[in-house]
Design a protein around this motif. Structure first.
Motif, mmCIF file in Angstrom:
data_model
loop_
_atom_site.group_PDB
_atom_site.id
_atom_site.type_symbol
_atom_site.label_atom_id
_atom_site.label_comp_id
_atom_site.label_asym_id
_atom_site.label_seq_id
_atom_site.Cartn_x
_atom_site.Cartn_y
_atom_site.Cartn_z
ATOM 1 N N ILE A 101 -56.352 0.962 -46.382
ATOM 2 C CA ILE A 101 -56.843 1.125 -47.691
ATOM 3 C C ILE A 101 -58.095 1.998 -47.597
ATOM 4 O O ILE A 101 -59.239 1.746 -46.790
ATOM 5 N N SER A 102 -58.141 3.071 -48.288
ATOM 6 C CA SER A 102 -59.392 3.980 -48.376
ATOM 7 C C SER A 102 -60.220 3.372 -49.428
ATOM 8 O O SER A 102 -59.738 3.425 -50.757
ATOM 9 N N SER A 103 -61.563 2.978 -49.130
ATOM 10 C CA SER A 103 -62.506 2.455 -50.254
ATOM 11 C C SER A 103 -62.930 3.567 -51.191
ATOM 12 O O SER A 103 -63.658 4.476 -50.456
ATOM 13 N N VAL A 104 -62.806 3.607 -52.199
ATOM 14 C CA VAL A 104 -63.377 4.629 -53.143
ATOM 15 C C VAL A 104 -64.755 4.336 -53.458
ATOM 16 O O VAL A 104 -64.818 3.477 -54.140
ATOM 17 N N THR A 148 -51.478 13.355 -53.636
ATOM 18 C CA THR A 148 -51.584 13.875 -54.977
ATOM 19 C C THR A 148 -52.435 12.605 -55.889
ATOM 20 O O THR A 148 -52.682 11.567 -55.113
ATOM 21 N N HIS A 149 -52.813 12.906 -56.963
ATOM 22 C CA HIS A 149 -53.217 12.009 -58.068
ATOM 23 C C HIS A 149 -52.392 11.892 -59.467
ATOM 24 O O HIS A 149 -51.885 12.688 -59.638
ATOM 25 N N TYR A 150 -52.235 10.533 -59.695
ATOM 26 C CA TYR A 150 -51.337 10.191 -60.847
ATOM 27 C C TYR A 150 -52.243 10.315 -62.220
ATOM 28 O O TYR A 150 -53.447 9.831 -62.182
ATOM 29 N N ALA A 151 -51.642 10.722 -63.110
ATOM 30 C CA ALA A 151 -52.146 11.113 -64.587
ATOM 31 C C ALA A 151 -52.145 9.779 -65.599
ATOM 32 O O ALA A 151 -51.256 9.815 -66.464
ATOM 33 N N GLY A 152 -52.805 8.755 -64.891
ATOM 34 C CA GLY A 152 -52.892 7.467 -65.768
ATOM 35 C C GLY A 152 -51.650 6.611 -65.544
ATOM 36 O O GLY A 152 -51.060 5.923 -66.446
ATOM 37 N N ALA A 153 -51.805 5.810 -64.163
ATOM 38 C CA ALA A 153 -50.922 4.983 -63.759
ATOM 39 C C ALA A 153 -51.026 3.447 -64.506
ATOM 40 O O ALA A 153 -50.678 2.616 -64.089
ATOM 41 N N GLU A 154 -52.564 3.564 -65.037
ATOM 42 C CA GLU A 154 -52.905 2.100 -65.664
ATOM 43 C C GLU A 154 -52.228 1.940 -67.290
ATOM 44 O O GLU A 154 -52.619 1.108 -67.643
ATOM 45 N N SER A 155 -51.463 2.682 -67.676
ATOM 46 C CA SER A 155 -50.759 2.660 -68.731
ATOM 47 C C SER A 155 -49.343 2.844 -68.970
ATOM 48 O O SER A 155 -48.875 3.963 -68.455
ATOM 49 N N ILE A 156 -48.597 2.181 -69.509
ATOM 50 C CA ILE A 156 -47.164 2.382 -69.379
ATOM 51 C C ILE A 156 -46.852 3.439 -70.454
ATOM 52 O O ILE A 156 -45.823 4.103 -70.102
ATOM 53 N N ALA A 157 -47.559 4.044 -71.242
ATOM 54 C CA ALA A 157 -47.457 5.096 -72.115
ATOM 55 C C ALA A 157 -47.206 6.244 -71.291
ATOM 56 O O ALA A 157 -46.440 7.161 -71.669
ATOM 57 N N THR A 213 -50.819 8.890 -52.168
ATOM 58 C CA THR A 213 -51.048 9.296 -53.626
ATOM 59 C C THR A 213 -51.511 8.249 -54.715
ATOM 60 O O THR A 213 -51.927 8.410 -55.667
ATOM 61 N N ALA A 214 -51.596 6.834 -54.194
ATOM 62 C CA ALA A 214 -51.989 5.716 -55.163
ATOM 63 C C ALA A 214 -53.436 5.676 -55.220
ATOM 64 O O ALA A 214 -53.900 5.408 -54.225
ATOM 65 N N ILE A 272 -47.247 3.857 -52.556
ATOM 66 C CA ILE A 272 -48.156 3.029 -51.726
ATOM 67 C C ILE A 272 -48.195 3.874 -50.180
ATOM 68 O O ILE A 272 -49.402 4.213 -49.976
ATOM 69 N N MET A 273 -47.003 4.168 -49.654
ATOM 70 C CA MET A 273 -47.000 5.108 -48.397
ATOM 71 C C MET A 273 -47.887 4.432 -47.432
ATOM 72 O O MET A 273 -48.072 3.237 -47.092
ATOM 73 N N ASP A 274 -48.612 5.331 -46.753
ATOM 74 C CA ASP A 274 -49.312 5.119 -45.454
ATOM 75 C C ASP A 274 -50.804 4.488 -45.971
ATOM 76 O O ASP A 274 -51.535 3.727 -45.173
ATOM 77 N N MET A 275 -51.228 4.966 -46.846
ATOM 78 C CA MET A 275 -52.515 4.854 -47.146
ATOM 79 C C MET A 275 -52.725 4.862 -48.811
ATOM 80 O O MET A 275 -52.214 5.436 -49.591
ATOM 81 N N VAL A 276 -53.726 3.889 -49.374
ATOM 82 C CA VAL A 276 -53.909 4.029 -50.652
ATOM 83 C C VAL A 276 -55.602 4.262 -51.112
ATOM 84 O O VAL A 276 -56.346 3.899 -49.823
ATOM 85 N N ARG A 277 -55.733 4.800 -52.129
ATOM 86 C CA ARG A 277 -57.359 4.996 -52.375
ATOM 87 C C ARG A 277 -57.731 4.290 -53.298
ATOM 88 O O ARG A 277 -57.325 4.187 -54.813
ATOM 89 N N ILE A 278 -58.437 3.064 -53.186
ATOM 90 C CA ILE A 278 -58.779 1.959 -53.918
ATOM 91 C C ILE A 278 -60.142 2.072 -54.386
ATOM 92 O O ILE A 278 -60.904 1.821 -53.552
ATOM 93 N N GLY A 279 -60.194 2.359 -55.901
ATOM 94 C CA GLY A 279 -61.579 2.048 -56.480
ATOM 95 C C GLY A 279 -61.772 0.756 -56.975
ATOM 96 O O GLY A 279 -62.265 -0.095 -56.412
ATOM 97 N N ILE A 280 -61.586 0.860 -58.429
ATOM 98 C CA ILE A 280 -61.992 -0.292 -59.241
ATOM 99 C C ILE A 280 -61.475 -1.783 -58.733
ATOM 100 O O ILE A 280 -62.237 -2.786 -58.851
ATOM 101 N N VAL A 281 -60.372 -1.854 -58.223
ATOM 102 C CA VAL A 281 -59.905 -3.123 -57.770
ATOM 103 C C VAL A 281 -60.899 -3.807 -56.717
ATOM 104 O O VAL A 281 -61.124 -4.919 -56.931
ATOM 105 N N GLN A 282 -61.389 -3.000 -55.845
ATOM 106 C CA GLN A 282 -62.013 -3.748 -54.753
ATOM 107 C C GLN A 282 -63.198 -4.223 -55.282
ATOM 108 O O GLN A 282 -63.741 -5.363 -54.886
ATOM 109 N N TYR A 283 -63.736 -3.537 -56.646
ATOM 110 C CA TYR A 283 -65.300 -4.248 -57.250
ATOM 111 C C TYR A 283 -64.710 -5.328 -57.942
ATOM 112 O O TYR A 283 -65.508 -5.978 -58.576
ATOM 113 N N GLY A 284 -63.282 -5.998 -58.000
ATOM 114 C CA GLY A 284 -63.019 -6.901 -58.817
ATOM 115 C C GLY A 284 -62.615 -6.980 -60.492
ATOM 116 O O GLY A 284 -62.550 -7.706 -61.077
#
Ligand SMILES: *Cc1c(COP(=O)(O)O)cnc(C)c1O
Length: 384
Positions: free
Chosen positions: A31-34, A164-173, A204-205, A217-229
């Motif tokens: 987990i890379s903490s953003v 890479t970085h995804y363009a809006g994985a938080e919305s099914i749209a 990438t995630a 998920i792969m080897d590493m994920v870059r986690i921002g908002i979720v770690q803050y709850g």
């Protein structure tokens, strides 16, 4: 300096969030903490020790200034990665300090090689590829020249990652767009592999991708908002909720609580206008309390006549407009309110709670925005 409000940050909540995440990700995933945006408003210097004590050894920032703050705070030899802005002239500093960084264009790549040569030290780079976000990243048509340079300059470069970085994985749209990005990323990965160019990690995630697209998920994920709850979006929460059906409880815990105090009280007569202009006319004889926080502290003006805070464990409403330094709330129905009584702007008081999410819904600000607008200089206190 005395302040008009303060933030509390819960260490145990952080640990629970990381535990939940690591469970979702599998024990092997780094987990890379953003911690960009002053650790989403929590304060870089507060979050790093909490994160390191929870086992985190990798931090991601947007820019050099943030990386410097992380560098001055870490105690466990954690890795630092800059995902965005670094001036070419600061590359030497980064290389010297073993700070890793994204390279998404030839200009930065050339400057990196130059700096690494001068220092006789390998630069640790993460090659970012364009998969459909269309902001940064090497293009598919640039891959041959890129591969050639990476190969020729291998004594100056350590290929720490392909990302890479995804363009809006938080919305099914954005489902189709994200699927295409995943596909494109794998094409890049395979292509480099076939050329004999190896990267130490693949990542990438972000939070939403990690939770909604497990294949990212792969080897590493870059986690921002979720770690803050916080959930990246209501949608991510809802889609996860079904899997969490066992206990039907939100597994994420908010770290932050924002508190202030009543500054003064005033009786207002029916028909009087409260605050600037005429947005609120007292519909009855009222008692109102002034709270010394306003839009200058990140309490959005859009919460004028809409926002809620907690006093004596009861939800009370903002009346009139939010001003730069203060809000007025209706405390007519509370008993024995006094100057100095505690006000909770975000968090729990007795049996009630104001979550950032509900706060944001009424002001149409997303969690991310509200958090990062909290001023850097409000005192932050670590609590259990
Ligand atoms: C901000 C950011 C993240 C983290 O996003 P969250 O949604 O907060 O998890 C990951 N990767 C990059 C490149 C980012 O800019």
């Amino acid at each position: 300096m005395p302040h008009t409000s303060h933030l509390e940050i819960s260490k145990s909540a952080y640990r629970r969030n990381i535990k939940f995440l690591q469970n979702q990700l599998g024990a092997e995933t780094i987990i890379s903490s953003v911690v960009k945006g002053n650790a989403y408003g929590h304060g870089i210097e507060n979050i790093i020790p909490i994160a390191e004590s929870a086992g985190i050894r990798h931090f991601s920032t947007f820019s050099t200034d943030e990386a410097m703050r992380v560098h001055n705070t870490i105690e466990k030899n954690s890795t630092i990665m800059i995902m965005g802005m670094i001036e070419n002239r600061d590359l030497e500093w980064a290389i010297e300090k073993d700070i890793e960084f994204f390279v998404f264009e030839f200009d930065r790549l050339l400057a990196t090689i130059k700096a690494a040569k001068k220092l006789r030290k390998k630069a640790k780079v993460h090659i970012e590829v364009e998969t459909g976000f269309h902001r940064t990243g090497f293009e598919w048509k640039e891959k041959e020249i890129l591969a050639e340079m990476l190969f020729e300059q291998q004594e100056h470069l350590e290929l720490s990652g392909l990302c890479t970085h995804y363009a809006g994985a938080e919305s099914i749209a954005n489902y189709v767009r994200v699927q295409n990005q995943i596909k494109k990323y794998h094409e890049f990965k395979k292509w480099f592999f076939n050329k004999g160019i190896k990267f130490k990690t693949h990542h990438t995630a972000c939070s939403a991708a990690s939770l909604s697209y497990p294949e990212t998920i792969m080897d590493m994920v870059r986690i921002g908002i979720v770690q803050y709850g916080f959930w990246p979006s209501q949608e991510t929460y809802m889609s996860k909720f079904k899997q969490l059906a066992v206990n039907r409880k939100n597994p994420l815990k908010r770290l932050i609580t924002w508190k202030s105090k009543i500054m003064s009280l005033k009786k207002v007569e029916m028909g009087d206008f409260i605050g600037y202009g005429n947005t609120y006319m007292a519909p009855r004889n009222m008692l109102v309390a002034m709270i010394p926080i306003g839009y200058g502290h990140g309490f959005s003006r859009m919460l004028s006549n809409l926002g809620k805070v907690l006093i004596h464990g009861k939800i009370v409403s903002v009346v009139g407009t939010v001003t730069m330094n203060s809000i007025t709330v209706d405390v007519t129905d509370l008993r024995d309110v006094k100057k100095g009584n505690e006000v909770v702007i975000i968090g729990k008081q007795k049996n009630n709670e104001i979550t950032v999410a509900s706060f944001s819904e009424s002001s149409q600000q997303v969690n991310y925005e509200l958090l990062t607008r909290l001023p850097q200089d409000i005192p932050r206190k670590i609590v259990y």
